[in-house]
Design a protein around this motif. Structure first.
Motif, PDB file in Angstrom:
ATOM      1  N   ASN A 138     -36.507  22.618 -46.267  1.00 16.19           N
ATOM      2  CA  ASN A 138     -37.575  22.457 -47.064  1.00 16.19           C
ATOM      3  C   ASN A 138     -37.612  21.555 -48.150  1.00 16.19           C
ATOM      4  N   ARG A 139     -36.377  21.065 -48.604  1.00 16.83           N
ATOM      5  CA  ARG A 139     -36.214  20.144 -49.511  1.00 16.83           C
ATOM      6  C   ARG A 139     -35.885  18.690 -48.953  1.00 16.83           C
ATOM      7  N   GLY A 140     -36.104  18.675 -47.726  1.00 13.69           N
ATOM      8  CA  GLY A 140     -36.114  17.239 -46.998  1.00 13.69           C
ATOM      9  C   GLY A 140     -34.889  16.843 -46.385  1.00 13.69           C
ATOM     10  N   MET A 141     -33.859  17.890 -46.286  1.00 15.47           N
ATOM     11  CA  MET A 141     -32.589  17.365 -45.964  1.00 15.47           C
ATOM     12  C   MET A 141     -32.450  17.756 -44.247  1.00 15.47           C
ATOM     13  N   ASP A 142     -31.785  17.086 -43.658  1.00 14.96           N
ATOM     14  CA  ASP A 142     -31.316  17.106 -42.132  1.00 14.96           C
ATOM     15  C   ASP A 142     -30.199  17.891 -42.033  1.00 14.96           C
ATOM     16  N   VAL A 143     -30.402  19.233 -41.715  1.00  9.96           N
ATOM     17  CA  VAL A 143     -29.318  20.418 -41.733  1.00  9.96           C
ATOM     18  C   VAL A 143     -28.957  20.709 -40.294  1.00  9.96           C
ATOM     19  N   SER A 144     -27.465  20.638 -39.956  1.00 13.16           N
ATOM     20  CA  SER A 144     -27.131  21.297 -38.819  1.00 13.16           C
ATOM     21  C   SER A 144     -26.106  22.557 -39.298  1.00 13.16           C
ATOM     22  N   THR A 145     -26.164  23.577 -38.485  1.00 13.17           N
ATOM     23  CA  THR A 145     -25.431  24.675 -39.028  1.00 13.17           C
ATOM     24  C   THR A 145     -24.239  25.292 -37.784  1.00 13.17           C
ATOM     25  N   THR A 146     -23.058  25.829 -38.194  1.00 11.47           N
ATOM     26  CA  THR A 146     -22.386  26.292 -37.409  1.00 11.47           C
ATOM     27  C   THR A 146     -21.387  27.343 -38.034  1.00 11.47           C
ATOM     28  N   THR A 147     -21.232  28.425 -37.317  1.00 12.26           N
ATOM     29  CA  THR A 147     -20.581  29.549 -37.710  1.00 12.26           C
ATOM     30  C   THR A 147     -18.782  29.388 -37.503  1.00 12.26           C
ATOM     31  N   SER A 148     -18.452  28.305 -36.838  1.00 18.61           N
ATOM     32  CA  SER A 148     -17.228  28.187 -36.484  1.00 18.61           C
ATOM     33  C   SER A 148     -16.527  26.979 -37.111  1.00 18.61           C
ATOM     34  N   ALA A 149     -15.296  27.162 -37.810  1.00 12.80           N
ATOM     35  CA  ALA A 149     -14.711  25.978 -38.437  1.00 12.80           C
ATOM     36  C   ALA A 149     -14.293  24.994 -37.185  1.00 12.80           C
ATOM     37  N   LYS A 150     -13.840  25.472 -36.073  1.00 15.29           N
ATOM     38  CA  LYS A 150     -13.337  24.821 -35.065  1.00 15.29           C
ATOM     39  C   LYS A 150     -14.324  23.788 -34.576  1.00 15.29           C
ATOM     40  N   ASP A 151     -15.712  24.305 -34.493  1.00 14.85           N
ATOM     41  CA  ASP A 151     -16.609  23.717 -33.933  1.00 14.85           C
ATOM     42  C   ASP A 151     -17.203  22.348 -35.049  1.00 14.85           C
ATOM     43  N   ALA A 152     -16.928  22.827 -36.317  1.00 13.03           N
ATOM     44  CA  ALA A 152     -17.185  21.962 -37.520  1.00 13.03           C
ATOM     45  C   ALA A 152     -16.438  20.674 -37.061  1.00 13.03           C
ATOM     46  N   ILE A 153     -15.312  20.925 -36.629  1.00 18.95           N
ATOM     47  CA  ILE A 153     -14.063  19.951 -36.790  1.00 18.95           C
ATOM     48  C   ILE A 153     -14.587  19.078 -35.545  1.00 18.95           C
ATOM     49  N   LYS A 154     -15.045  19.629 -34.479  1.00 21.56           N
ATOM     50  CA  LYS A 154     -15.335  18.844 -33.089  1.00 21.56           C
ATOM     51  C   LYS A 154     -16.693  17.872 -33.477  1.00 21.56           C
ATOM     52  N   ARG A 155     -17.703  18.706 -34.415  1.00 21.59           N
ATOM     53  CA  ARG A 155     -18.903  17.955 -34.767  1.00 21.59           C
ATOM     54  C   ARG A 155     -18.630  16.767 -35.554  1.00 21.59           C
ATOM     55  N   VAL A 156     -17.883  16.967 -36.534  1.00 21.75           N
ATOM     56  CA  VAL A 156     -17.159  15.749 -37.670  1.00 21.75           C
ATOM     57  C   VAL A 156     -16.791  14.458 -36.783  1.00 21.75           C
ATOM     58  N   LYS A 157     -15.994  14.947 -35.578  1.00 24.29           N
ATOM     59  CA  LYS A 157     -15.567  13.841 -34.622  1.00 24.29           C
ATOM     60  C   LYS A 157     -16.610  13.027 -34.154  1.00 24.29           C
ATOM     61  N   GLU A 158     -17.647  13.696 -33.559  1.00 25.83           N
ATOM     62  CA  GLU A 158     -18.772  13.312 -33.018  1.00 25.83           C
ATOM     63  C   GLU A 158     -20.039  12.666 -33.713  1.00 25.83           C
ATOM     64  N   GLU A 159     -20.158  13.178 -35.048  1.00 21.16           N
ATOM     65  CA  GLU A 159     -21.616  13.067 -35.784  1.00 21.16           C
ATOM     66  C   GLU A 159     -21.024  12.495 -37.178  1.00 21.16           C
ATOM     67  N   ALA A 160     -21.976  11.805 -37.820  1.00 19.07           N
ATOM     68  CA  ALA A 160     -21.588  11.322 -39.329  1.00 19.07           C
ATOM     69  C   ALA A 160     -22.811  12.142 -40.144  1.00 19.07           C
ATOM     70  N   TYR A 161     -22.045  12.650 -41.167  1.00 20.53           N
ATOM     71  CA  TYR A 161     -22.769  13.332 -42.199  1.00 20.53           C
ATOM     72  C   TYR A 161     -22.599  12.907 -43.494  1.00 20.53           C
ATOM     73  N   ASP A 162     -23.715  13.280 -44.226  1.00 25.11           N
ATOM     74  CA  ASP A 162     -23.348  12.701 -45.825  1.00 25.11           C
ATOM     75  C   ASP A 162     -22.629  13.817 -46.544  1.00 25.11           C
ATOM     76  N   ALA A 163     -22.619  15.167 -46.227  1.00 26.00           N
ATOM     77  CA  ALA A 163     -21.931  16.220 -46.815  1.00 26.00           C
ATOM     78  C   ALA A 163     -21.738  17.427 -45.833  1.00 26.00           C
ATOM     79  N   ILE A 164     -20.744  17.824 -45.998  1.00 28.06           N
ATOM     80  CA  ILE A 164     -20.223  19.166 -45.077  1.00 28.06           C
ATOM     81  C   ILE A 164     -20.295  20.326 -46.412  1.00 28.06           C
ATOM     82  N   VAL A 165     -20.715  21.456 -46.078  1.00 26.88           N
ATOM     83  CA  VAL A 165     -20.799  22.601 -47.136  1.00 26.88           C
ATOM     84  C   VAL A 165     -20.010  23.618 -46.147  1.00 26.88           C
ATOM     85  N   LEU A 166     -18.712  23.854 -46.750  1.00 29.66           N
ATOM     86  CA  LEU A 166     -17.752  24.563 -45.942  1.00 29.66           C
ATOM     87  C   LEU A 166     -17.334  26.072 -46.597  1.00 29.66           C
ATOM     88  N   ASP A 167     -17.520  27.016 -46.012  1.00 25.10           N
ATOM     89  CA  ASP A 167     -16.988  28.373 -46.672  1.00 25.10           C
ATOM     90  C   ASP A 167     -15.564  28.433 -46.524  1.00 25.10           C
TER      91      ASP A 167
END
Lengths: 218, 142
Positions: B24-53
């Protein structure tokens, strides 16, 4: 059966459980907070001419109700746990106690990527004991098992009446298999087992740990 | 275009609602519930920031942070926690986390930190480009 036998260890156990519960409540609050924020966003958008979507509002209301129910369950468990120190000797249902300990340990077992399961029990299995000390020794069993278990494991638990004794059997512990030197019970368990008139048996080959509680009064 | 953000938390209801608010604030957001999946995505995609539990099943936030930083050392990671302890905060900062936020969060605080993360990323990219150009100028005999 006073609490003096547990001393610092008992206090640490109590603190660990309360800290975990507070963490769970924080997670619930975080979900409610974001959904309340979403409502605020929708109101602001409506003021700018974007019509409200009843389906989205319904979804938020459902989420809030789900989280309230979840928090209520967490607080009920916390309340039962807190009251376990009310009496030093009490007749309790071991099945109830075991179920409560599984719920209180769920966040930890999730972190280890494993879970505990209990079969259906139709009749209560009662024993006269110190409820808090029993919970403490059960936690030590669960803690040891979590450290032994492999990712994806489901460890089964059964509570059985054996004459005057009550047996709590933990089976399907894959990490026990092949272990030649299991240091259970260690000092922390031994102190509690002595106070509870119980013993801990480890069967490495069967992947089983049995907590035996003597039902005869001391 | 808005900031590209990856939200990682095992609380599905939490990341869904937070993700929608960020969109709603104009950001391009992807979500995942798995840290392992997040690592996989980091290899494939470019992000400005990661918000990590910080606390998740399979792999906790600190382990995930280490893995992400190994893949992309410049990645801006904001850690989320139910209870921020000083020790955990120091450990996270030493490992290169940009910030540590306590739950429940304030959307404006997160949005502000994400903007800062994007600015940090731009500075780092510019610095790297400048270094590359300087290297070319000094090594080539024009």
């Amino acid at each position: 059966m006073s609490y003096d036998v547990t001393g610092e260890v008992g206090l640490q156990f109590f603190g660990k459980m309360i800290a975990s519960i507070s963490h769970e409540i924080k997670n619930v609050l975080a979900v409610i907070n974001e959904n309340a924020g979403l409502l605020e966003d929708f109101i602001l958008m409506e003021e700018k001419g974007v019509p409200l979507n009843p389906e989205k509002l319904k979804r938020i209301s459902t989420k809030a109700k789900e989280q309230v129910k979840r928090a209520d369950g967490i607080i009920q468990n916390m309340n039962r746990f807190a009251h376990s120190v009310d009496e030093t000797v009490k007749t309790i249902d071991v099945i109830d106690t075991m179920e409560l300990m599984i719920k209180l340990s769920a966040r930890f077992s999730d972190m280890f990527g494993m879970s505990f399961t209990m079969g259906s029990h139709f009749d209560p299995v009662k024993i006269e004991t110190n409820p808090f000390l029993l919970q403490n020794v059960i936690w030590f069993c669960l803690d040891n098992i979590m450290n032994l278990a492999k990712n994806g494991d489901t460890v089964s638990i059964a509570v059985e009446q054996n004459g005057c004794d009550v047996l709590i059997r933990f089976f399907g512990i894959s990490g026990l298999d092949g272990m030649t030197n299991c240091d259970l019970p260690a000092e922390r368990e031994t102190i509690l087992l002595k106070a509870l008139n119980g013993k801990l048996q480890v069967d490495n080959g069967a992947g089983e740990i049995v907590l035996c509680l003597n039902g005869n009064k001391n | 275009m808005g900031e590209k953000v990856l939200l990682v938390d095992d609380e599905k209801d939490f990341i869904e609602a937070l993700g929608e608010r960020m969109e709603n604030r104009g950001m391009d957001v992807s979500t995942t519930t798995s840290a392992k999946d997040a690592i996989k995505r980091v290899k494939e995609e470019a992000y400005d920031a990661i918000v990590l539990d910080l606390q998740m099943p399979e792999m906790d936030g600190i382990e995930a942070l280490k893995a992400i930083k190994k893949i992309k050392p410049d990645m801006q990671v904001i850690l989320l926690t139910g209870h921020a302890t000083v020790e955990k905060g120091i450990e996270a900062m030493k490992l290169g986390a940009m910030d540590l936020i306590e739950k429940p969060t304030d959307i404006e605080t997160i949005a502000e930190k994400i903007k800062k993360a994007q600015a940090n990323k731009i500075i780092l990219v510019e610095k790297k480009t400048e270094e590359k150009i300087r290297k070319i100028i000094t090594t080539k005999g024009w």
